[in-house]
Design a protein around this motif. Structure first.
Motif, mmCIF file in Angstrom:
data_model
loop_
_atom_site.group_PDB
_atom_site.id
_atom_site.type_symbol
_atom_site.label_atom_id
_atom_site.label_comp_id
_atom_site.label_asym_id
_atom_site.label_seq_id
_atom_site.Cartn_x
_atom_site.Cartn_y
_atom_site.Cartn_z
ATOM 1 N N GLY A 20 93.845 -44.173 -16.441
ATOM 2 C CA GLY A 20 93.330 -43.037 -16.878
ATOM 3 C C GLY A 20 93.249 -43.263 -18.556
ATOM 4 N N THR A 21 92.691 -42.200 -19.041
ATOM 5 C CA THR A 21 92.548 -41.931 -20.645
ATOM 6 C C THR A 21 92.936 -40.469 -20.844
ATOM 7 O OG1 THR A 21 90.133 -41.282 -20.518
ATOM 8 C CG2 THR A 21 90.729 -43.738 -20.951
ATOM 9 N N HIS A 23 91.425 -38.211 -22.881
ATOM 10 C CA HIS A 23 90.372 -37.312 -22.709
ATOM 11 C C HIS A 23 89.831 -37.149 -21.430
ATOM 12 C CE1 HIS A 23 88.753 -41.244 -23.721
ATOM 13 N NE2 HIS A 23 87.751 -41.153 -23.063
ATOM 14 N N ALA A 24 90.070 -38.094 -20.604
ATOM 15 C CA ALA A 24 89.781 -37.787 -19.123
ATOM 16 C C ALA A 24 90.678 -37.013 -18.404
ATOM 17 C CB ALA A 24 89.932 -39.257 -18.271
ATOM 18 N N GLU A 27 89.489 -33.535 -19.583
ATOM 19 C CA GLU A 27 88.175 -33.066 -18.812
ATOM 20 C C GLU A 27 88.507 -32.691 -17.209
ATOM 21 O OE1 GLU A 27 85.255 -36.119 -21.209
ATOM 22 O OE2 GLU A 27 86.049 -36.680 -19.158
ATOM 23 N N GLU A 28 89.532 -33.204 -16.640
ATOM 24 C CA GLU A 28 89.833 -32.792 -15.499
ATOM 25 C C GLU A 28 90.640 -31.591 -15.410
ATOM 26 O OE1 GLU A 28 92.424 -36.096 -14.139
ATOM 27 O OE2 GLU A 28 90.792 -37.534 -14.072
ATOM 28 N N ASP A 52 86.362 -27.965 -24.803
ATOM 29 C CA ASP A 52 85.696 -29.172 -24.088
ATOM 30 C C ASP A 52 84.353 -29.242 -24.784
ATOM 31 O OD1 ASP A 52 85.666 -31.557 -22.068
ATOM 32 O OD2 ASP A 52 84.365 -30.148 -20.944
ATOM 33 N N LYS A 92 86.624 -38.716 -26.953
ATOM 34 C CA LYS A 92 85.454 -38.741 -26.139
ATOM 35 C C LYS A 92 84.235 -39.684 -26.539
ATOM 36 C CE LYS A 92 85.629 -33.963 -24.114
ATOM 37 N NZ LYS A 92 85.082 -33.992 -22.874
ATOM 38 N N GLY A 154 81.970 -42.077 -20.048
ATOM 39 C CA GLY A 154 82.981 -42.898 -20.703
ATOM 40 C C GLY A 154 82.655 -44.219 -21.218
ATOM 41 N N HIS A 181 95.746 -45.612 -24.904
ATOM 42 C CA HIS A 181 96.014 -44.493 -24.210
ATOM 43 C C HIS A 181 96.711 -44.660 -23.223
ATOM 44 C CE1 HIS A 181 92.093 -42.377 -25.038
ATOM 45 N NE2 HIS A 181 91.751 -43.401 -25.529
#
Length: 233
Positions: A20-21, A23-24, A27-28, A52, A92, A154, A181
């Motif tokens: 993952g990253t 920013h992900a 977002e989650e 966000d 992002k 993304g 990341h």
């Protein structure tokens, strides 16, 4: 003794690659707890949804300027409510951020911009004099007209750069250190095994965002649903 050490190390099991990253992860978390307080700064409280949306607004504008994976975007902001959304917005967009804390001497900021080759800087109108001489694109947040706040597709992954932080230069000229990341996500995963961070935690962003401890402070809160309090200078 050697065999004991090797045997002990072998009990940890295979290392699972980071997928993952940062920013992900945010977002989650924002999808899980959109109304929870994410950032408190300068008397302003921002929910995960608000952070966000502000980040998306900036990210869409940066994308329109051609920013993407492995781009480097300078961020020159005071320690206020726009700082954290701006850092996330840069990520992002796919880019890595170059922190340009205005408390630093102008000569150091100019050197970092030139050395890193950043062609876009996110700032605010009151700080434009600090960037005197910068010939690239200045994105002035308090003049930004973009209103698009929906999610972006993304374009970066775990192996892409997340930030470039410069050393103090005490042994010569400052040197830019590039992290991915995956480096930071791995730090969070390892720390989580020991500390079990969650939404009840309140973190202080006490260090300058141009100092790497700020990365742990910021993401320790925002990746786990906590509240980040940006301490004024």
């Amino acid at each position: 003794e050697r065999e004991l050490i090797l045997a002990s190390a072998g009990t940890q099991g295979p290392v699972v690659p980071v997928s993952g990253t940062l920013h992900a992860l945010f977002e989650e978390q924002a999808a899980r707890t959109p109304d929870a307080v994410a950032v408190v700064a300068g008397g302003v409280s921002l929910s995960y949804r608000e952070v966000d949306e502000r980040a998306n607004r900036l990210a869409w504008h940066l994308r329109s300027l051609g920013v993407g994976a492995e781009s480097l975007v300078g961020v020159c902001l005071e320690r206020g409510p726009e700082l954290v959304p701006a850092l996330i917005g840069v990520l992002k967009s796919g880019a890595a951020y170059l922190p340009l804390d205005p408390v630093n001497p102008a000569e150091r900021l100019s050197f970092m911009l030139a050395d890193a080759g950043a062609r876009v800087v996110v700032t605010e109108s009151g700080l434009l004099p600090v960037l005197d001489g910068f010939e690239g694109e200045s994105v002035v947040l308090d003049e930004l007209e973009s209103e698009r706040v929906d999610a972006l597709p993304g374009v970066s992954g775990p192996d892409n750069a997340v930030y470039v932080i410069y050393t103090s230069g005490s042994t010569g000229r400052p040197k830019g250190v590039v992290l991915s990341h995956a480096n930071v996500v791995r730090l969070l995963e390892t720390a989580q095994e020991h500390y079990a961070f969650d939404g009840s935690d309140v973190w202080s962003m006490f260090h300058s965002y141009a100092f790497d401890v700020s990365v742990f402070e910021m993401w320790g809160a925002l990746a786990h649903g906590g509240t980040l309090v940006v301490v004024p200078r």
